[in-house]
Design a protein around this motif. Structure first.
Motif, PDB file in Angstrom:
ATOM      1  N   LEU A   1       0.811  -1.237   0.000  1.00  0.00           N
ATOM      2  CA  LEU A   1       0.000   0.000   0.000  1.00  0.00           C
ATOM      3  C   LEU A   1       0.833   1.269   0.000  1.00  0.00           C
ATOM      4  O   LEU A   1       0.270   2.349   0.127  1.00  0.00           O
ATOM      5  CB  LEU A   1      -0.849   0.044   1.278  1.00  0.00           C
ATOM      6  CG  LEU A   1      -2.005  -0.914   1.421  1.00  0.00           C
ATOM      7  CD1 LEU A   1      -2.630  -0.718   2.787  1.00  0.00           C
ATOM      8  CD2 LEU A   1      -3.037  -0.668   0.354  1.00  0.00           C
TER       9      LEU A   1
ATOM     10  N   TRP B   1      -1.884   4.575   0.411  1.00  0.00           N
ATOM     11  CA  TRP B   1      -2.592   4.217   1.643  1.00  0.00           C
ATOM     12  C   TRP B   1      -3.473   5.346   2.161  1.00  0.00           C
ATOM     13  O   TRP B   1      -4.509   5.103   2.775  1.00  0.00           O
ATOM     14  CB  TRP B   1      -1.591   3.778   2.721  1.00  0.00           C
ATOM     15  CG  TRP B   1      -0.693   4.870   3.197  1.00  0.00           C
ATOM     16  CD1 TRP B   1       0.485   5.272   2.638  1.00  0.00           C
ATOM     17  CD2 TRP B   1      -0.907   5.717   4.332  1.00  0.00           C
ATOM     18  NE1 TRP B   1       1.020   6.307   3.338  1.00  0.00           N
ATOM     19  CE2 TRP B   1       0.194   6.600   4.387  1.00  0.00           C
ATOM     20  CE3 TRP B   1      -1.889   5.815   5.299  1.00  0.00           C
ATOM     21  CZ2 TRP B   1       0.308   7.573   5.369  1.00  0.00           C
ATOM     22  CZ3 TRP B   1      -1.772   6.774   6.280  1.00  0.00           C
ATOM     23  CH2 TRP B   1      -0.690   7.639   6.310  1.00  0.00           C
TER      24      TRP B   1
ATOM     25  N   LEU C   1      -7.207   5.450   1.360  1.00  0.00           N
ATOM     26  CA  LEU C   1      -8.137   4.560   2.082  1.00  0.00           C
ATOM     27  C   LEU C   1      -8.951   5.320   3.122  1.00  0.00           C
ATOM     28  O   LEU C   1      -9.884   4.780   3.709  1.00  0.00           O
ATOM     29  CB  LEU C   1      -7.355   3.426   2.752  1.00  0.00           C
ATOM     30  CG  LEU C   1      -6.678   2.458   1.776  1.00  0.00           C
ATOM     31  CD1 LEU C   1      -5.797   1.487   2.524  1.00  0.00           C
ATOM     32  CD2 LEU C   1      -7.732   1.696   0.998  1.00  0.00           C
TER      33      LEU C   1
ATOM     34  N   PRO D   1     -12.981   5.586   1.886  1.00  0.00           N
ATOM     35  CA  PRO D   1     -13.955   4.546   2.252  1.00  0.00           C
ATOM     36  C   PRO D   1     -14.214   4.456   3.756  1.00  0.00           C
ATOM     37  O   PRO D   1     -15.346   4.164   4.177  1.00  0.00           O
ATOM     38  CB  PRO D   1     -13.337   3.247   1.714  1.00  0.00           C
ATOM     39  CG  PRO D   1     -11.931   3.547   1.417  1.00  0.00           C
ATOM     40  CD  PRO D   1     -11.854   4.994   1.128  1.00  0.00           C
ATOM     41  N   LEU D   2     -13.202   4.734   4.552  1.00  0.00           N
ATOM     42  CA  LEU D   2     -13.414   4.701   6.008  1.00  0.00           C
ATOM     43  C   LEU D   2     -14.393   5.785   6.442  1.00  0.00           C
ATOM     44  O   LEU D   2     -15.301   5.540   7.234  1.00  0.00           O
ATOM     45  CB  LEU D   2     -12.082   4.888   6.743  1.00  0.00           C
ATOM     46  CG  LEU D   2     -11.195   3.665   6.889  1.00  0.00           C
ATOM     47  CD1 LEU D   2      -9.979   3.998   7.735  1.00  0.00           C
ATOM     48  CD2 LEU D   2     -11.942   2.520   7.522  1.00  0.00           C
TER      49      LEU D   2
ATOM     50  N   ALA E   1     -17.872   4.827   5.410  1.00  0.00           N
ATOM     51  CA  ALA E   1     -18.422   3.770   6.268  1.00  0.00           C
ATOM     52  C   ALA E   1     -18.893   4.332   7.600  1.00  0.00           C
ATOM     53  O   ALA E   1     -19.992   4.015   8.071  1.00  0.00           O
ATOM     54  CB  ALA E   1     -17.377   2.676   6.494  1.00  0.00           C
ATOM     55  N   VAL E   2     -18.077   5.194   8.199  1.00  0.00           N
ATOM     56  CA  VAL E   2     -18.460   5.799   9.485  1.00  0.00           C
ATOM     57  C   VAL E   2     -19.748   6.608   9.314  1.00  0.00           C
ATOM     58  O   VAL E   2     -20.673   6.521  10.134  1.00  0.00           O
ATOM     59  CB  VAL E   2     -17.307   6.693  10.014  1.00  0.00           C
ATOM     60  CG1 VAL E   2     -17.773   7.522  11.196  1.00  0.00           C
ATOM     61  CG2 VAL E   2     -16.119   5.840  10.415  1.00  0.00           C
TER      62      VAL E   2
ATOM     63  N   ILE F   1     -22.118   6.289   6.999  1.00  0.00           N
ATOM     64  CA  ILE F   1     -23.281   5.425   6.715  1.00  0.00           C
ATOM     65  C   ILE F   1     -23.788   4.766   8.000  1.00  0.00           C
ATOM     66  O   ILE F   1     -24.990   4.765   8.288  1.00  0.00           O
ATOM     67  CB  ILE F   1     -22.913   4.355   5.665  1.00  0.00           C
ATOM     68  CG1 ILE F   1     -22.676   4.992   4.300  1.00  0.00           C
ATOM     69  CG2 ILE F   1     -24.012   3.307   5.558  1.00  0.00           C
ATOM     70  CD1 ILE F   1     -22.120   4.037   3.265  1.00  0.00           C
ATOM     71  N   ILE F   2     -22.869   4.205   8.782  1.00  0.00           N
ATOM     72  CA  ILE F   2     -23.290   3.506  10.010  1.00  0.00           C
ATOM     73  C   ILE F   2     -23.915   4.495  10.995  1.00  0.00           C
ATOM     74  O   ILE F   2     -24.996   4.251  11.541  1.00  0.00           O
ATOM     75  CB  ILE F   2     -22.084   2.795  10.678  1.00  0.00           C
ATOM     76  CG1 ILE F   2     -21.500   1.742   9.748  1.00  0.00           C
ATOM     77  CG2 ILE F   2     -22.510   2.167  12.002  1.00  0.00           C
ATOM     78  CD1 ILE F   2     -22.432   0.650   9.354  1.00  0.00           C
TER      79      ILE F   2
ATOM     80  N   SER G   1     -27.286   5.682   9.642  1.00  0.00           N
ATOM     81  CA  SER G   1     -28.285   4.599   9.607  1.00  0.00           C
ATOM     82  C   SER G   1     -28.875   4.350  10.985  1.00  0.00           C
ATOM     83  O   SER G   1     -30.052   4.042  11.130  1.00  0.00           O
ATOM     84  CB  SER G   1     -27.652   3.302   9.104  1.00  0.00           C
ATOM     85  OG  SER G   1     -27.221   3.432   7.792  1.00  0.00           O
TER      86      SER G   1
END
Lengths: 77, 194
Positions: free
Chosen positions: A18, A22, A25, A28-29, A32-33, A35-36, A39
């Motif tokens: 990576l 790197w 990345l 996406p992290l 994700a945080v 979205i969760i 939600s």
């Protein structure tokens, strides 16, 4: 070691090198945080995409600002 | 434990001093709410489901759309971490100080499949013979180092920590009854009337 990289990548058994990308990345992290968190938090799921984009943009903006501030501290102080 | 989660409106000190109401109050309506056996069992099953597979708790409680979104997102982060670093990023041992727990693994273990991956990792490690391989033979696995290990551990541990939010939400829904959420998009007025 150089032989290893010329062979085919085996998922889950070998790491991906990576070194060059790197930092990308982070995106996406952050997504994700966002979205969760949204939600779990919001009542109406129809509002989710807009809320996620707003929150992800806010996190990214503040991280860029923090990085810039720290860079200035390192360079000037 | 269940009583503490359901207490909502008053302090633990009041309860210990005997000045708190005997039954917990619903934090939304304020009415007295007594936990029945079925509610507690539902909370246990849903919480266990959320730990076994992120989002499964919401699906069991009927919030399918929310559960599928949570499941796909958390599993994508978790699997992404494993793809980046391989199975060796999940390890319960602390190699720097064997007397202390591996803090990253505490986060990773908040998703049950991490325990299975930990076993697979140790099985692969135990199967390594230690002999020098001939040039035409490949290693059974390659341990992650540097950035690959760092990002792999970060992704898998973050997925576990995000699952804590999901588990807490499942417990809140089952124990307080706060589930008046809109799962689907509101239908158009004409369609509803017809």
């Amino acid at each position: 070691m150089s032989t290893m990289h010329t062979l085919a990548y085996r998922p889950f058994l070998e790491p991906i090198p990576l070194e060059g990308f790197w930092l990308l990345l982070l995106v996406p992290l952050i997504l994700a945080v966002a979205i969760i968190y949204k939600s779990v938090k919001i009542e109406n799921m129809a509002l989710l995409p807009r809320q996620v984009v707003m929150m992800a943009a806010q996190i990214l903006a503040f991280m860029v600002m923090a990085a810039a501030a720290l860079w200035l501290v390192v360079e000037l102080v | 434990m269940v009583f503490l989660f359901s207490s909502g409106g008053y302090r633990l000190a009041d309860r210990l001093a005997g000045t708190a109401p005997v039954a917990p109050r619903n934090p939304i309506s304020g009415h007295l709410r007594i936990m029945d056996r079925k509610t507690i069992l539902t909370a246990c099953y849903a919480t266990l489901g959320a730990w076994l597979l992120p989002g499964l708790g919401h699906i069991l409680l009927g919030q399918v759309r929310r559960g599928v979104i949570l499941m796909s997102t958390i599993l994508a982060v978790w699997v992404g971490g494993l793809l980046i670093g391989g199975v060796t990023v999940i390890d319960h041992r602390n190699h720097d100080n064997p007397r202390r727990p591996n803090l990253a693994f505490l986060g990773q273990a908040l998703i049950a499949p991490s325990l299975v991956v930990n076993l697979v990792h140790h099985k692969l490690e135990a199967g390594a013979t230690g002999r020098i391989l001939p040039s035409n033979e490949r290693l059974r696995y390659v341990p992650a180092h540097g950035r690959s290990r760092e990002q792999g551990v970060l992704f898998t541990a973050l997925a576990g920590l995000l699952n804590v939010l999901v588990i807490i939400d499942v417990m809140t829904i089952t124990l307080t009854g706060h589930a008046h959420r809109i799962e689907e998009e509101p239908e158009a007025e004409g369609i509803v009337n017809s």
